[in-house]
Design an enzyme around this catalytic site. Structure first.
Site, mmCIF file in Angstrom:
data_model
loop_
_atom_site.group_PDB
_atom_site.id
_atom_site.type_symbol
_atom_site.label_atom_id
_atom_site.label_comp_id
_atom_site.label_asym_id
_atom_site.label_seq_id
_atom_site.Cartn_x
_atom_site.Cartn_y
_atom_site.Cartn_z
ATOM 1 N N GLY A 1 0.847 -1.192 0.000
ATOM 2 C CA GLY A 1 0.000 0.000 0.000
ATOM 3 C C GLY A 1 0.882 1.241 0.000
ATOM 4 O O GLY A 1 2.080 1.159 0.313
ATOM 5 N N ASN A 2 0.310 2.373 -0.368
ATOM 6 C CA ASN A 2 1.076 3.626 -0.364
ATOM 7 C C ASN A 2 0.133 4.820 -0.370
ATOM 8 O O ASN A 2 -1.047 4.683 -0.708
ATOM 9 C CB ASN A 2 2.069 3.682 -1.535
ATOM 10 C CG ASN A 2 1.630 2.857 -2.719
ATOM 11 O OD1 ASN A 2 0.699 3.221 -3.414
ATOM 12 N ND2 ASN A 2 2.255 1.702 -2.915
ATOM 13 N N SER B 1 9.384 3.700 -0.070
ATOM 14 C CA SER B 1 9.300 2.289 -0.432
ATOM 15 C C SER B 1 9.822 1.438 0.727
ATOM 16 O O SER B 1 10.878 1.734 1.294
ATOM 17 C CB SER B 1 10.166 2.086 -1.681
ATOM 18 O OG SER B 1 10.172 0.747 -2.035
ATOM 19 N N GLY B 2 9.048 0.400 1.084
ATOM 20 C CA GLY B 2 9.556 -0.621 2.000
ATOM 21 C C GLY B 2 9.776 -0.250 3.452
ATOM 22 O O GLY B 2 10.587 -0.883 4.113
ATOM 23 N N SER C 1 7.119 2.522 -4.875
ATOM 24 C CA SER C 1 7.243 1.981 -6.233
ATOM 25 C C SER C 1 6.038 2.354 -7.098
ATOM 26 O O SER C 1 6.087 2.260 -8.315
ATOM 27 C CB SER C 1 7.401 0.457 -6.174
ATOM 28 O OG SER C 1 6.303 -0.101 -5.482
ATOM 29 N N GLU C 2 4.933 2.774 -6.453
ATOM 30 C CA GLU C 2 3.736 3.178 -7.214
ATOM 31 C C GLU C 2 3.679 4.694 -7.434
ATOM 32 O O GLU C 2 2.608 5.260 -7.660
ATOM 33 C CB GLU C 2 2.457 2.703 -6.523
ATOM 34 C CG GLU C 2 2.263 1.195 -6.512
ATOM 35 C CD GLU C 2 2.158 0.553 -7.877
ATOM 36 O OE1 GLU C 2 2.276 1.239 -8.910
ATOM 37 O OE2 GLU C 2 1.971 -0.676 -7.895
ATOM 38 N N HIS D 1 -3.579 3.994 -1.746
ATOM 39 C CA HIS D 1 -3.669 2.698 -2.429
ATOM 40 C C HIS D 1 -3.561 1.598 -1.383
ATOM 41 O O HIS D 1 -2.593 1.556 -0.631
ATOM 42 C CB HIS D 1 -2.555 2.597 -3.470
ATOM 43 C CG HIS D 1 -2.333 1.211 -3.958
ATOM 44 N ND1 HIS D 1 -3.363 0.427 -4.441
ATOM 45 C CD2 HIS D 1 -1.221 0.445 -4.029
ATOM 46 C CE1 HIS D 1 -2.868 -0.745 -4.785
ATOM 47 N NE2 HIS D 1 -1.577 -0.765 -4.535
ATOM 48 N N HIS E 1 -4.554 -2.779 -0.249
ATOM 49 C CA HIS E 1 -4.764 -4.149 -0.722
ATOM 50 C C HIS E 1 -5.828 -4.809 0.155
ATOM 51 O O HIS E 1 -5.685 -5.978 0.515
ATOM 52 C CB HIS E 1 -3.463 -4.952 -0.634
ATOM 53 C CG HIS E 1 -2.398 -4.505 -1.596
ATOM 54 N ND1 HIS E 1 -1.148 -5.056 -1.626
ATOM 55 C CD2 HIS E 1 -2.409 -3.569 -2.579
ATOM 56 C CE1 HIS E 1 -0.428 -4.483 -2.577
ATOM 57 N NE2 HIS E 1 -1.168 -3.559 -3.168
ATOM 58 N N HIS F 1 -5.185 -6.761 -8.039
ATOM 59 C CA HIS F 1 -4.216 -6.009 -7.240
ATOM 60 C C HIS F 1 -4.853 -5.374 -5.996
ATOM 61 O O HIS F 1 -4.611 -5.827 -4.890
ATOM 62 C CB HIS F 1 -3.568 -4.972 -8.170
ATOM 63 C CG HIS F 1 -2.468 -4.179 -7.553
ATOM 64 N ND1 HIS F 1 -1.532 -3.504 -8.295
ATOM 65 C CD2 HIS F 1 -2.163 -3.922 -6.264
ATOM 66 C CE1 HIS F 1 -0.683 -2.909 -7.490
ATOM 67 N NE2 HIS F 1 -1.046 -3.139 -6.247
HETATM 68 ZN ZN LIG Z 1 -0.339 -2.362 -4.560
#
Ligand SMILES: [Zn+2]
Length: 218
Positions: free
Chosen positions: A30-31, A47-48, A78-79, A98, A100, A161
């Site tokens: 998610g982001n 990221s991460g 990454s998104e 975003h 999941h 996704h």
């Molecule tokens: Zn995703």
């Protein structure tokens, strides 16, 4: 550090932690991003990094148009391309989340849109949560497909996704993602009980408009 960027960093990290607490994402997936008004900048999650230990200074400020990192030591999500594509296409949107989350991701895996079957979903989305065409994560194509399926609505499903929720600020995008997940759960259960009855197009329009007016007065 730019004062406005600092303020938005605080909001984004709060929304990201809440997204994790609500079980909308697992681990580091998610982001979250938010526009810094009048600066041409966007603050995004790195990221991460585990949401439980994420701090405001871990977030990254990037240029909305070029995607270039302007402030921050870590690598952006990454998104990033998808977040920027949505923020460029929707000047009314300042926050993008975003997730999941499970039931909504199940709908995305089945390539089934979530129809407007309950009022809160109609209010925050303004129609069905459509499924964007599949594209690999992190690609510009994923962003383009998401923008195309999102149209003027509040949320979209990314095929196989997850979910993207948007709003005039990041806390509203969090609310959208939460209500989309709840709507997906209700939809799945209603299908087990019988045939879910959709709200009419006119009623959805009315619910969306009155919700927006109410939101504007806060
Ligand atoms: Zn995703």
């Amino acid at each position: 550090m730019n004062e406005r960027v600092g303020e938005i960093r605080e909001q984004v990290v709060e929304a990201a932690k809440e997204m994790y607490e609500r079980g909308l994402v697992a681990s580091v997936w998610g982001n979250v991003s938010a526009r810094v008004p009048d600066t041409g900048l966007v603050v995004v999650t790195p990221s991460g990094v585990d949401y439980r230990i994420m701090q405001a200074e871990d977030l990254v400020a990037v240029n909305l148009e070029s995607g270039e990192v302007v402030e921050g030591k870590l690598k952006p999500t990454s998104e990033l391309q998808m977040h920027l594509a949505i923020l460029r296409a929707r000047p009314d949107v300042n926050g993008v989340m975003h997730t999941h989350s499970i039931y909504a991701s199940a709908c995305s895996a089945a390539h089934k849109e979530i129809p407007p079957i309950v009022e809160d979903l109609a209010q925050v989305v303004g129609g069905p949560v459509s499924v964007a065409r599949y594209a690999l994560p992190g690609t510009a194509e994923l962003g383009a497909n998401a923008v195309r399926a999102l149209t003027k609505k509040g949320a979209v499903l990314l095929a196989n996704h997850g979910v993207v929720g948007v709003g005039p600020d990041i806390m509203e995008a969090l609310r959208v993602c939460t209500i989309v997940e709840k709507g997906a759960q209700i939809y799945a259960i209603a299908k087990m009980i019988g045939s879910p009855v959709l709200l009419s197009h006119d009623d959805v329009e009315y619910l969306r408009e009155t919700y927006r007016d109410h939101y504007g007065q806060k």
